[in-house]
Design an enzyme around this catalytic site. Structure first.
Site, PDB file in Angstrom:
ATOM      1  N   CYS A 103       0.743  -1.208   0.061  1.00  0.00           N
ATOM      2  CA  CYS A 103       0.054  -0.002   0.075  1.00  0.00           C
ATOM      3  C   CYS A 103       1.064   1.262   0.089  1.00  0.00           C
ATOM      4  CB  CYS A 103      -0.897  -0.113   1.197  1.00  0.00           C
ATOM      5  SG  CYS A 103      -2.349   0.992   1.078  1.00  0.00           S
ATOM      6  N   HIS A 195      -3.705  -4.922   0.548  1.00  0.00           N
ATOM      7  CA  HIS A 195      -3.349  -5.676   1.771  1.00  0.00           C
ATOM      8  C   HIS A 195      -3.103  -7.120   1.839  1.00  0.00           C
ATOM      9  CE1 HIS A 195      -2.601  -1.758   3.830  1.00  0.00           C
ATOM     10  NE2 HIS A 195      -3.504  -1.114   3.232  1.00  0.00           N
ATOM     11  N   GLU A 197      -1.631  -8.906   3.861  1.00  0.00           N
ATOM     12  CA  GLU A 197      -1.542  -9.171   5.346  1.00  0.00           C
ATOM     13  C   GLU A 197      -2.925  -8.982   6.125  1.00  0.00           C
ATOM     14  OE1 GLU A 197      -1.278  -4.724   5.598  1.00  0.00           O
ATOM     15  OE2 GLU A 197      -1.077  -6.093   4.229  1.00  0.00           O
TER      16      GLU A 197
END
Length: 252
Positions: A103, A195, A197
């Site tokens: 990001c 993202h 994660e």
């Protein structure tokens, strides 16, 4: 092919302060990223770059790779820590160290290497978006293209984007909203706008926070929550791509 992770050392360059929710549930963003990208036997050092914590530049060679996190700051901003981060990323690129940008990390990596970033004309991109890989890519080993689907779903949460990739970089994925969802430079630089994660609960908490801060409207927030009930990010695939990249080999 199995990977021997024993003795590998990575640096997490945290560009955002921990939210109360992430601290309470996960113990901080450090744990979220290491859970997503780390493996048993590795060492992960935390540097809160947004609070002026940086690795010693004389010790950068000791690391096998670096991960730059998301942030509420603009990658095109001129805060001292952002400028220092850009300088360090230029050094890491010259050293051909593995650098994964997520990001804000994706955007600041692009900026540091000579690309252009800025506010997205399409406004906020929040939710789960389908990312399409570019056909006929140079064979990047970490994508394991024999097994890769043509597209993957990923969590998105950003209002800035990459306008123009650096010289020598290649766009490797895009979406119907963002032209540069992923870019690469050789085998050592990888930027991902989404993202990989994030879990859905982290995104839901951020949606509520944005709503309370009047960043988004209630109708938009409700639409996003409805989408999250029926759509799923391809977390396992994304995490495998990131781990493949950081470890420098392909997990078969």
């Amino acid at each position: 092919m199995a990977i021997n992770s024993e003795g590998r050392r990575y640096a997490l360059l945290q560009a955002a302060k921990d939210s109360d929710y992430v601290k309470k549930v996960y113990g901080g963003y450090y744990n979220v990223y290491v859970e997503a990208f780390g493996e048993v036997g590795e060492r992960w050092d935390l540097f809160r770059v947004c609070e002026q914590e940086f690795p010693d530049f004389n010790e950068l060679h000791k690391y096998d790779g670096f991960v730059i996190t998301g942030s509420s700051n603009d990658a095109f901003g001129n805060d001292y820590w952002i400028l220092k981060l850009c300088f360090m990323l230029q050094i890491l690129d010259a050293m051909e160290k593995k650098v994964l940008g997520i990001c804000f990390g994706h955007q600041v990596l692009c900026r540091a290497l000579g690309g252009r970033v800025g506010r997205s004309n399409a406004g906020w991109d929040i939710g789960i978006r389908q990312v399409h890989f570019v056909k006929d890519l140079v064979p990047y080993s970490y994508l394991n293209q024999h097994e890769m689907p043509a597209s993957l779903n990923i969590v998105e949460l950003h209002q800035d984007e990459v306008y123009e990739i650096p010289l020598g970089a290649e766009v490797i994925a895009s979406s119907n909203k963002i032209g540069v969802e992923m870019f690469a430079v050789g085998d050592h630089i990888l930027g991902i706008q989404g993202h990989p994660e994030f879990t859905k609960d982290i995104l839901l908490n951020l949606i509520d926070r944005f709503l309370n801060m009047d960043v988004i409207k209630e109708e938009f927030a409700e639409d996003l929550k409805l989408q999250l009930q029926i759509a799923e990010p391809d977390k396992k695939c994304w995490r495998k791509i990131c781990r493949n990249f950081l470890k420098g080999t392909c997990i078969g």
